[in-house]
Design a protein around this motif. Structure first.
Motif, PDB file in Angstrom:
ATOM      1  N   ARG A 155       2.689  -1.353  11.015  1.00 28.45           N
ATOM      2  CA  ARG A 155       3.918  -0.515  11.144  1.00 28.45           C
ATOM      3  C   ARG A 155       3.102   0.801  11.117  1.00 28.45           C
ATOM      4  NH1 ARG A 155       6.982  -0.306   5.456  1.00 28.45           N
ATOM      5  NH2 ARG A 155       5.126   1.190   4.798  1.00 28.45           N
ATOM      6  N   LEU A 161       3.060  -7.250   8.026  1.00 28.96           N
ATOM      7  CA  LEU A 161       3.398  -5.660   7.689  1.00 28.96           C
ATOM      8  C   LEU A 161       2.168  -4.805   7.027  1.00 28.96           C
ATOM      9  CD1 LEU A 161       4.625  -3.145   7.003  1.00 28.96           C
ATOM     10  CD2 LEU A 161       5.567  -4.243   4.474  1.00 28.96           C
ATOM     11  N   ASP A 181       4.264   5.536   7.270  1.00 27.81           N
ATOM     12  CA  ASP A 181       6.037   5.861   6.109  1.00 27.81           C
ATOM     13  C   ASP A 181       5.098   6.775   5.531  1.00 27.81           C
ATOM     14  OD1 ASP A 181       8.492   5.822   4.676  1.00 27.81           O
ATOM     15  OD2 ASP A 181       8.609   3.484   4.908  1.00 27.81           O
ATOM     16  N   GLU A 215      15.595  -1.414   7.361  1.00 25.58           N
ATOM     17  CA  GLU A 215      15.838  -1.459   6.159  1.00 25.58           C
ATOM     18  C   GLU A 215      16.722   0.032   5.640  1.00 25.58           C
ATOM     19  OE1 GLU A 215      11.406  -0.280   5.070  1.00 25.58           O
ATOM     20  OE2 GLU A 215      11.151   1.144   6.759  1.00 25.58           O
ATOM     21  N   MET A 272      12.039  -2.287  11.863  1.00 27.09           N
ATOM     22  CA  MET A 272      12.300  -2.416  10.806  1.00 27.09           C
ATOM     23  C   MET A 272      13.513  -2.305   9.954  1.00 27.09           C
ATOM     24  SD  MET A 272       9.207  -1.603   8.280  1.00 27.09           S
ATOM     25  CE  MET A 272       9.665  -2.398   7.357  1.00 27.09           C
ATOM     26  N   ARG A 312      14.712   1.864  -6.098  1.00 28.96           N
ATOM     27  CA  ARG A 312      13.606   1.019  -6.082  1.00 28.96           C
ATOM     28  C   ARG A 312      12.226   1.511  -7.665  1.00 28.96           C
ATOM     29  NH1 ARG A 312      10.583   0.856  -0.561  1.00 28.96           N
ATOM     30  NH2 ARG A 312       9.117   0.153  -1.656  1.00 28.96           N
ATOM     31  N   GLY A 325      13.401  -4.757   5.314  1.00 27.50           N
ATOM     32  CA  GLY A 325      12.421  -4.529   4.463  1.00 27.50           C
ATOM     33  C   GLY A 325      13.132  -4.579   3.284  1.00 27.50           C
ATOM     34  N   THR A 326      13.309  -5.771   2.750  1.00 29.24           N
ATOM     35  CA  THR A 326      14.381  -5.558   1.793  1.00 29.24           C
ATOM     36  C   THR A 326      14.251  -4.327   0.320  1.00 29.24           C
ATOM     37  OG1 THR A 326      12.949  -7.504   0.615  1.00 29.24           O
ATOM     38  CG2 THR A 326      14.764  -7.915   1.982  1.00 29.24           C
ATOM     39  N   ASN A 327      13.247  -3.744   0.406  1.00 22.70           N
ATOM     40  CA  ASN A 327      12.069  -3.571  -0.824  1.00 22.70           C
ATOM     41  C   ASN A 327      13.699  -1.798  -0.592  1.00 22.70           C
ATOM     42  OD1 ASN A 327      10.424  -4.633  -1.167  1.00 22.70           O
ATOM     43  ND2 ASN A 327       8.724  -3.319  -0.445  1.00 22.70           N
ATOM     44  N   ASP A 328      13.433  -1.192   0.439  1.00 22.51           N
ATOM     45  CA  ASP A 328      14.484  -0.400   0.857  1.00 22.51           C
ATOM     46  C   ASP A 328      15.557  -0.348   1.097  1.00 22.51           C
ATOM     47  OD1 ASP A 328      13.021   2.595   0.071  1.00 22.51           O
ATOM     48  OD2 ASP A 328      11.720   1.806   1.610  1.00 22.51           O
ATOM     49  N   CYS A 374       9.756  -8.750   5.078  1.00 23.55           N
ATOM     50  CA  CYS A 374       8.521  -8.077   4.239  1.00 23.55           C
ATOM     51  C   CYS A 374       8.358  -7.207   3.463  1.00 23.55           C
ATOM     52  CB  CYS A 374       8.343  -7.234   5.651  1.00 23.55           C
ATOM     53  SG  CYS A 374       9.112  -5.852   5.827  1.00 23.55           S
ATOM     54  N   GLY A 375       9.850  -7.422   2.717  1.00 30.53           N
ATOM     55  CA  GLY A 375       9.501  -6.344   1.368  1.00 30.53           C
ATOM     56  C   GLY A 375       9.448  -7.644  -0.056  1.00 30.53           C
ATOM     57  N   ARG A 404       0.527  -1.572   6.335  1.00 34.54           N
ATOM     58  CA  ARG A 404       1.142  -0.699   6.502  1.00 34.54           C
ATOM     59  C   ARG A 404       0.340   0.722   6.585  1.00 34.54           C
ATOM     60  NH1 ARG A 404       3.305  -3.314   1.251  1.00 34.54           N
ATOM     61  NH2 ARG A 404       5.519  -2.917   1.586  1.00 34.54           N
ATOM     62  N   LYS A 461       6.175  10.051  -0.432  1.00 36.77           N
ATOM     63  CA  LYS A 461       4.462   9.425  -0.204  1.00 36.77           C
ATOM     64  C   LYS A 461       4.119  11.012   0.322  1.00 36.77           C
ATOM     65  CE  LYS A 461       5.787   4.347   1.014  1.00 36.77           C
ATOM     66  NZ  LYS A 461       5.192   3.517   1.868  1.00 36.77           N
TER      67      LYS A 461
HETATM   68  C1  PEP Z   1      10.465  -2.371   2.684  1.00 29.32           C
HETATM   69  O1  PEP Z   1      11.554  -1.381   2.154  1.00 29.32           O
HETATM   70  O2  PEP Z   1      10.943  -3.691   1.998  1.00 29.32           O
HETATM   71  C2  PEP Z   1       8.989  -2.131   2.889  1.00 29.32           C
HETATM   72  C3  PEP Z   1       8.471  -3.847   3.383  1.00 29.32           C
HETATM   73  O3  PEP Z   1       7.917  -1.286   2.639  1.00 29.32           O
HETATM   74  P1  PEP Z   1       8.007   0.248   2.042  1.00 29.32           P
HETATM   75  O4  PEP Z   1       8.028  -1.051   0.516  1.00 29.32           O
HETATM   76  O5  PEP Z   1       6.601   0.344   2.508  1.00 29.32           O
HETATM   77  O6  PEP Z   1       8.769   0.656   1.908  1.00 29.32           O
END
Ligand code: PEP
Ligand code: MG
Length: 758
Positions: free
Chosen positions: A511, A473, A514, A613, A611, A647, A634-637, A684-685, A475, A519
């Motif tokens: 990617r 990933l 974003d 997410e 992705m 988050r 993308g597990t963060n989102d 990729c989270g 960014r 952001k």
């Molecule tokens: C995610 O959302 O998991 C991700 C990898 O992207 P970002 O953290 O940049 O939103």
């Protein structure tokens, strides 16, 4: 600025010049000053309050009752005057009584007056007094009048300090300092542990003379200081650290933009016209900017303003001949740098072997300086309130970036505990480094792909350092976040090409940007200037990119050209419906067609990824999967949307667990479906960089990880001690009848099986 201000400031300063030069007592001088200001501004009242024994005491006035002089005293924060001093801010009120902090003092007789304007008298960044005017009429003061007051306040600061009338700013600070051990906490900006002696980045330059003898000579001094500063900045471009890294280049571009900013030099010039010395004029404009800065909510804009503050300091040092920051004087030993804030260029001036850590009073995760500290591998703690009061120059400091804490003048036991924690981390790091070249293969012979997340050009170096399989990933929005305007297509292309070059034959997944939502870019006018209530669910990422396809086209063009003759991997963020992927791909394909028509060398192959997410996409995978080359979760989102838990909200940070049955079952479904369509699927989270989570992910079938570089060692060690078949069986069992505490159960299993989770 209208010429009226120049005239009134100048008129006042001419008067003050004579007062300052006279042999009268300090009190007599103050009495004269209030009279001069009241006359020049036609105000009914002009008063000076000075900080004495911790209280703001009325020292001189015209218009208020003379019997109140040396009698009226206000605490810091009390009344309008106390508020100005405490917050070091300007108050400009048409109707003083309506201000919530208004405090009526009968002895002064001030009920006769409506409007009020007050400015702090500043010494060493603290208020040592307040200068205020009042009018009987309700009226707001214009900018010109406030500026004139601020100019006078600067001169007063010199008079007061020379006469020793007020509490000394430095000694006031010293007396509040506790000389025992202190634990400070803040925001973790860059992780890691460090120890050393406190070094103050920038002892503020004290302005010795404020009123000019010869205005033209002062103007000349400022001109030549500007020339010198510009020269310095031009030279920084040729410093390797700046020249090679794309983002540093962008930071310097921001510096250059300000260094040549006409508005800034004009304001300094105008301050000189009003009769100030070069130093006082620069400081005067800087103070004004700082006050403005406090009012700005937009974090990115604030950061830009801090770049300008950084340059003001540089200019001040040049003009006053006090050139040395702590960096230029040289660090004599291991140092923990202390600053209110500092610019990225200033940080880069330090000797990297001796600079061990940084603690700043301000700071944020996306500030330029944080990004640079991260690239330098220097632990950094931010948002530490009152750090410059709590720490003295030379104090011994232990910085635990992982715990977001600093121990100042630590006791023996605290230092012992720190040392053993440090030794442990160093030992673990050495063990992981030793495994760098060993492949991540499970004990039953299954090769797992471990790649890294990156965003800056220098990050590509981490590939070699940690022994990863590629960049899973990249960014691309980082470059947009740290530059002053949209990075030009050529600038983007340069960055992408240098990342591909550094990665060699290892794959890089770019990617597309974003941005939007939280952001936000100050130079991009977002949804008609509307503030979004839920930026994470707002007009961001691909949504924005498809609506503003010029941005996407330029990026596609840059990526295609950068990867000429090589394989290019592109993925799109925040896809919610399959057609969004189709549209995004069509834009890149269109650009590819245009380049082909111009007979440009194209990438040997372009792989397109999506992705996942946004949870909705999971329901339409059967439509999406046949069209994509790879899927990245993308597990963060994704998890914030699944659990409806922001988050970025620290209160929710530990409420829901990544190891919850809901998340793991959801992910398993996606993995199974992707595999059924023979589409490679990865994660990729941040979740993938934690060892227990990574065990669970392997157990539900994941074989491709893209994680933060520091996690590569521990995750690789875990993989090399894991039996994949056993993990699969265990996860099947756990997800069939989930225990109340999945985490504890899995940790227990890992321990029993001898799987490394360090
Ligand atoms: C995610 O959302 O998991 C991700 C990898 O992207 P970002 O953290 O940049 O939103
Ligand atoms: Mg995301």
């Amino acid at each position: 600025m209208p010429t009226a201000s120049v005239a009134s400031s100048r008129e006042i300063l001419t008067g003050l010049h004579d007062v300052m030069a006279s042999k009268a007592s300090a009190q007599a001088k103050l009495n004269k000053v209030v009279q001069i200001i009241a006359d020049a501004m036609s105000s009914e009242v002009c008063s000076i309050y000075l900080l004495r024994d911790g209280l703001l005491e009325l020292f001189a006035t015209v218009g208020l009752r003379q019997t109140a002089v040396h009698v009226t005293k206000l605490a810091l924060g009390e009344g309008l005057v106390g508020t100005i001093a405490q917050k070091v801010e300007v108050l400009n009120l048409a109707e003083a009584e309506t201000h919530p902090e208004f405090a009526y003092r009968s002895e002064t007789g001030e009920e006769l007056f409506h409007s009020f304007a007050g400015v702090p008298i500043i010494r060493k960044e603290r208020a040592i007094g307040v200068l205020a005017v009042q009018h009987a009429e309700p009226r707001a003061y214009d900018e010109v009048e406030i500026e004139a007051l601020q100019t006078v306040a600067m001169v007063l600061s010199e008079l007061i300090a020379n006469a020793g009338l007020a509490d000394k700013a430095a000694s006031a600070a010293d007396s509040t300092r506790d000389d025992g051990p202190v634990r400070l906490t803040g925001l973790r900006l860059v992780t890691g542990m460090a120890r050393g002696h406190a070094v103050f980045h920038q002892p503020r330059i004290l302005i010795e003379h404020t009123v000019a003898e010869d205005t033209e000579a002062e103007r000349h001094r400022v001109y030549s200081a500007f020339r010198k500063m510009r020269e310095q900045i031009e030279n920084m471009t040729s410093v390797a650290e700046f020249g090679t890294a794309g983002e540093h280049h962008d930071i310097l571009e921001t510096y250059k933009m300000f260094a040549y900013d006409e508005g800034w030099s004009r304001r300094i010039n105008e301050a000189i016209d009003s009769g100030l010395t070069a130093e006082a004029a620069i400081e005067r404009v800087r103070q004004r900017m700082q006050m403005r800065m406090r009012e700005i909510d937009d974090p990115l804009l604030r950061e830009r303003m801090q770049d300008l503050d950084d340059l003001s300091n540089r200019l001040l040092r040049i003009v006053s001949g006090h050139l040395g920051t702590a960096a230029q004087m040289g660090l004599s030993g291991d140092a923990i740098l202390i600053a209110r804030n500092l610019g990225p260029a200033e940080l880069l001036e330090y000797d990297r072997r001796r600079l061990k850590g940084v603690i700043v009073e301000e700071g944020s995760l996306t500030a330029h300086v944080t990004i640079v500290a991260r690239a330098m591998g220097v632990p950094m703690l931010g948002r530490v309130r009152g750090v410059r009061q709590a720490i003295g120059e030379g104090d011994y400091v232990l910085l635990d970036g992982n715990e977001a804490a600093a121990f100042v003048r630590p006791t023996g036991p605290v230092e012992e505990a720190f040392k053993s924690k440090l030794a442990l981390t160093q030992k673990r790091r050495a063990e992981f480094a030793a495994q760098r070249d060993l492949p991540p293969i499970t004990t039953d012979g299954h090769r797992i792909s471990v790649m890294v997340n990156a965003g800056l050009r220098d990050d590509a170096a981490a590939l070699e350092a940690v022994g990863a399989d590629g960049i899973g990933l990249f960014r691309t929005e980082f470059q947009f976040l740290i530059s002053a305007g949209f990075p030009r297509r050529e600038t983007q292309q340069r960055l992408y090409k240098s990342v591909l070059d550094a990665a060699g034959d290892k794959p890089v997944i770019f990617r597309t940007v974003d941005i939007g939502g939280d952001k936000a870019l100050p130079y991009l006018d977002s949804a008609d200037g509307e503030i979004e209530e839920n930026p994470a669910m707002g007009w961001r990422a691909l949504r924005l990119a498809l609506d503003r396809d010029g941005l996407m086209k330029a990026q596609a063009h840059a990526l295609l050209e950068a990867a000429a003759g090589r394989e290019l991997n592109v993925m799109f963020p925040m896809i919610s419906e399959p057609w969004e992927f189709d549209q995004a791909k069509a834009i890149v394909e269109h650009e590819r067609g245009r380049l082909a028509a111009r007979r440009k060398l194209l990438p040997s192959k372009v792989n397109y990824g999506a992705m996942l997410e946004v949870p909705a996409l999971a329901e339409t995978l059967d439509i999406l999967l046949p069209n994509i080359d790879f899927l990245s979760i993308g597990t963060n989102d994704l998890t914030q949307f699944l659990f409806a838990a922001d988050r970025a909200n620290p209160k929710l940070a530990e409420r829901y667990d990544w190891l919850s049955p809901a998340i793991l079952r959801f992910l398993r479904r996606i993995v199974r479906e992707a595999k059924a369509h023979h589409v490679p699927v990865g994660i990729c989270g941040e979740m993938g960089g934690r060892t227990l989570e990574a065990i669970a992910l392997i157990g539900i079938g994941l074989e491709r990880f893209s994680i933060t570089p520091v996690a590569v060692g521990p995750v690789k060690a875990m993989i090399r001690s894991l039996d994949r078949r056993a993990a699969t069986a265990e996860l099947d069992r756990l997800l069939e009848h989930p225990p109340a505490d999945m985490r504890a159960s899995l940790a227990h299993w890992a321990e029993r099986e001898g799987v490394s989770t360090g």
